[in-house]
Structure formats: C-alpha cells, structure tokens
Design a protein around this motif. Structure first.
Motif, PDB file in Angstrom:
ATOM      1  N   VAL A 121      -4.988  -6.566   4.743  1.00  0.00           N
ATOM      2  CA  VAL A 121      -5.302  -5.311   5.447  1.00  0.00           C
ATOM      3  C   VAL A 121      -6.759  -4.894   5.202  1.00  0.00           C
ATOM      4  O   VAL A 121      -7.190  -4.801   4.047  1.00  0.00           O
ATOM      5  N   VAL A 178       0.506   3.819   1.886  1.00  0.00           N
ATOM      6  CA  VAL A 178       0.648   4.452   3.212  1.00  0.00           C
ATOM      7  C   VAL A 178       1.985   4.063   3.837  1.00  0.00           C
ATOM      8  O   VAL A 178       2.744   4.911   4.310  1.00  0.00           O
ATOM      9  N   THR A 179       2.294   2.781   3.810  1.00  0.00           N
ATOM     10  CA  THR A 179       3.414   2.266   4.612  1.00  0.00           C
ATOM     11  C   THR A 179       4.550   1.691   3.763  1.00  0.00           C
ATOM     12  O   THR A 179       5.437   1.021   4.301  1.00  0.00           O
ATOM     13  N   VAL A 237      -8.649  -0.175   9.175  1.00  0.00           N
ATOM     14  CA  VAL A 237      -7.587  -1.183   9.134  1.00  0.00           C
ATOM     15  C   VAL A 237      -7.273  -1.727  10.524  1.00  0.00           C
ATOM     16  O   VAL A 237      -6.360  -2.524  10.698  1.00  0.00           O
ATOM     17  N   CYS A 243       2.004  -4.188   8.732  1.00  0.00           N
ATOM     18  CA  CYS A 243       2.557  -4.325   7.365  1.00  0.00           C
ATOM     19  C   CYS A 243       4.055  -4.654   7.431  1.00  0.00           C
ATOM     20  O   CYS A 243       4.552  -5.507   6.686  1.00  0.00           O
ATOM     21  N   ASN A 259       0.822  -1.213   0.000  1.00  0.00           N
ATOM     22  CA  ASN A 259       0.000   0.000   0.000  1.00  0.00           C
ATOM     23  C   ASN A 259       0.855   1.262   0.000  1.00  0.00           C
ATOM     24  O   ASN A 259       2.033   1.236   0.366  1.00  0.00           O
ATOM     25  N   GLY A 280      -3.623  -3.162   1.654  1.00  0.00           N
ATOM     26  CA  GLY A 280      -3.889  -1.853   2.278  1.00  0.00           C
ATOM     27  C   GLY A 280      -4.627  -0.846   1.420  1.00  0.00           C
ATOM     28  O   GLY A 280      -5.590  -0.225   1.868  1.00  0.00           O
ATOM     29  N   THR A 310       1.412   3.799  12.327  1.00  0.00           N
ATOM     30  CA  THR A 310       0.812   3.026  11.230  1.00  0.00           C
ATOM     31  C   THR A 310       1.844   2.082  10.599  1.00  0.00           C
ATOM     32  O   THR A 310       3.039   2.398  10.537  1.00  0.00           O
TER      33      THR A 310
HETATM   34  C1  LIG Z   1      -3.917   3.531   7.423  1.00  0.00           C
HETATM   35  C2  LIG Z   1      -3.984   2.655   6.245  1.00  0.00           C
HETATM   36  N1  LIG Z   1      -5.002   2.733   5.345  1.00  0.00           N
HETATM   37  C3  LIG Z   1      -4.887   1.872   4.331  1.00  0.00           C
HETATM   38  S1  LIG Z   1      -3.505   0.902   4.446  1.00  0.00           S
HETATM   39  C4  LIG Z   1      -3.027   1.669   5.882  1.00  0.00           C
HETATM   40  C5  LIG Z   1      -1.765   1.294   6.592  1.00  0.00           C
HETATM   41  C6  LIG Z   1      -1.982   0.381   7.744  1.00  0.00           C
HETATM   42  O1  LIG Z   1      -2.419  -0.882   7.421  1.00  0.00           O
END
Ligand SMILES: Cc1ncsc1CCO
Ligand SMILES: Nc1ncnc2c1ncn2[C@@H]1O[C@H](COP(=O)(O)OP(=O)(O)OP(=O)(O)O)[C@@H](O)[C@H]1O
Ligand SMILES: [Mg+2]
Length: 271
Positions: A95, A26-27, A139, A196, A24, A66, A192
């Motif tokens: 996720v 985000v991470t 999540v 992951c 994803n 994610g 966060t």
């Molecule tokens: C906050 C978040 N939203 C989608 S993926 C993610 C990272 C944590 O799983």
C-alpha cells in the motif's frame, strides 16, 4: 485455470484457514470481516514479541504496508521469515509504495529478507516496486501508459513472485501466464480498503492450496464480482455506506456457481 479457482470456494469454507494479517489501522476490521465472509479465520496481531508464535498456527500470512512504522516492519520481518521457513505462503500488499521514499525503501528491504508467493497492488504501487517513476498519490493509483497485464508479467519476472495488479481490469501473472479479469465497479474505488480486502481474500485462498496462481485469481475476482453484485442491489437513496455493507454480503454469498456465472476471465500466455 478457471476450474481450479472455482473449486477453492468450497475448500476455504471446509477448512477455515487461519489467515494471520499484519495490516493497517484504517481497514483492519474490513479485512477481518472479508476473511470471515469467504470462510477463513482472521487473526490480526502485530507485536514483534508475538508474531512468530502466531504465524506457526497460520495457513497464510498477509503483510500490508498501509500504516507501516518501524515496529510493524520489525514484526513483518520476523513473521515473514518464520512463514518462509515453515512453507506458509506470504502475501504482500504494498500500500502506498512510491508515494514516499520510506515506503519504497522499506519494501525493498523486506523483499531482500522475505520471499513472497503473491504480491497484490494497484498499478502505481507495482510499478514503483520495480523502480519505475512514481505516480502513487497517497494510497491511490495514478494513470499509467502500460497495461495492467503487461505490468503484471514484467513485475512477476522481475520480483519472482505471482503478481496481481488491480484496477479497471485486474491482471494476474506468474511471468509466463497472464490472466485478465474484466469484472469490477467504480464504487469499489470510493470505499477504502477494497484493495486490502482483496489481498486478505487472496490470503484465505492461499491457505488451502499450493496453486497460488489460482488462489490469486479467486481472491481478486471475488472482490471485483462482489463489487458488481453489491452495486446492482443499490436503491436510489443508497450510496457508498450501504455499498460497503452489501460488499461483505456478496463475498459471504460467493460460491462456485455464482463465480462461474459472473467471472469474465481470459487467459493468455505472455511473450
Ligand atoms: C486510506 C489509507 N491510508 C493508509 S492505509 C489506507 C487504507 C487503504 O489502503
Ligand atoms: N476503474 C475501476 N473500475 C472497476 N473496478 C475497479 C476500478 N478500479 C479498481 N477496481 C476494483 O476495485 C478493487 C480494488 O482495487 P484497487 O486497484 O482500487 O485497490 P487499491 O488501490 O489497493 O485499494 P485500497 O488501497 O483502497 O485498498 C478491485 O476489485 C478492482 O478490480
Ligand atoms: Mg491498496
């Protein structure tokens, strides 16, 4: 079990497994840095036109739900099938499964096409994958009546994969054996991507052994222990931002000796 997981730290640093991650937005950077910190080599590419060629070079493939969309799912199917054909281990992080019907339906679809050696999620996500009543909020996991150990064992039998359920206590099960890891720190839930990142670590360990049960234990316990060690270094005026950096420091310093000293691992045979 304890000894084989412990021996994987040196193996990862010697072999530097290439861990292909379709993950994803985000991470993604934290997952790449966690992979490097444990000694692996990350590559995060998700074009459906490129993933088959990339996965052929990889030692493990991590698929993370994610921020899925139709294009990412297309790439996951291509990469997953290619990895299966080449005996490259595939690890799933479902996720947010259970939060929306799109995620729940798409994970089922992917499960019907790709074999996963390991699936790691929080309790709500794993329960939702088994068709249980959804308690996934976004999540994050909700409260469940069933223990993580029981859930992991049931899910392993139903989904035919090694299951890691993360939480206050982490559980790893292949359906016959279930191990519990009683490490962790609440701060891990305030940054966060710690879930992951733990899946990325499991990917790195899976790239150097075919003992995927030990790889799963090594990966999730590295995150939980690193959370404890990072939290223990925080000063009065430091918070979750510093914790995030110290977490990567702790992963990069993890080795057999630290792990053997810190891990609270118990194994039991289910049923
Ligand atoms: C906050 C978040 N939203 C989608 S993926 C993610 C990272 C944590 O799983
Ligand atoms: N209540 C808790 N106490 C201590 N450690 C925890 C707790 N809950 C989770 N952890 C630890 O946090 C790490 C991430 O697990 P978690 O279940 O929060 O993943 P996740 O929900 O998938 O996270 P994310 O989606 O943010 O990546 C694991 O090492 C786990 O042991
Ligand atoms: Mg997660």
């Amino acid at each position: 079990m304890k000894i084989s997981s412990a021996d994987l730290f040196m193996k990862v640093r010697e072999r530097k497994p290439l861990v292909h991650q379709i993950t994803n937005f985000v991470t993604v950077n934290d997952c790449a840095n966690a992979t490097l910190a444990i000694g692996g080599s990350p590559v995060m590419t998700s074009s459906p036109r490129e993933v088959a060629d990339m996965v052929k070079l990889a030692n493990a493939l991590v698929l993370n739900f994610g921020t899925i969309d139709d294009k990412a799912l297309e790439a996951m199917e291509i990469a997953g099938k290619t990895a299966n054909a080449l005996d490259i281990p595939v690890i799933l992080d479902p996720v947010g499964v259970g939060a929306t019907s799109y995620r729940t339906e798409q994970v089922k679809e992917l499960l019907s096409k790709v074999t996963f050696q390991i699936i790691r999620g929080n309790a709500s996500e794993i329960l939702s994958m088994m068709g249980g009543d959804t308690v996934t909020r976004g999540v994050d996991s909700g409260e469940l009546a069933i223990s993580n150990a029981e859930l992991a064992a049931q899910a392993a039998n139903e989904l035919n994969s090694i299951i890691v359920v993360s939480g206050a206590k982490d559980a790893v099960s292949d359906g016959k054996h279930t191990s519990i890891i009683d490490n962790g720190n609440l701060l891990l839930t305030n940054v966060t991507g710690t879930g992951c990142m733990s899946t990325a670590l499991i990917g790195a360990f899976s790239g150097v052994t075919d003992d995927f049960y030990s790889a799963a234990i090594a990966g999730i316990s590295t995150m939980s222990i690193s959370g404890e060690l990072a939290a223990s270094t925080l000063q009065k005026d430091e918070g979750t931002g510093t914790f995030r950096v110290r977490l990567i420091d702790a992963i990069s310093r993890m080795d057999k000796e630290i792990w053997m000293h810190e891990v609270k691992l118990s194994e039991k045979v289910a049923n």
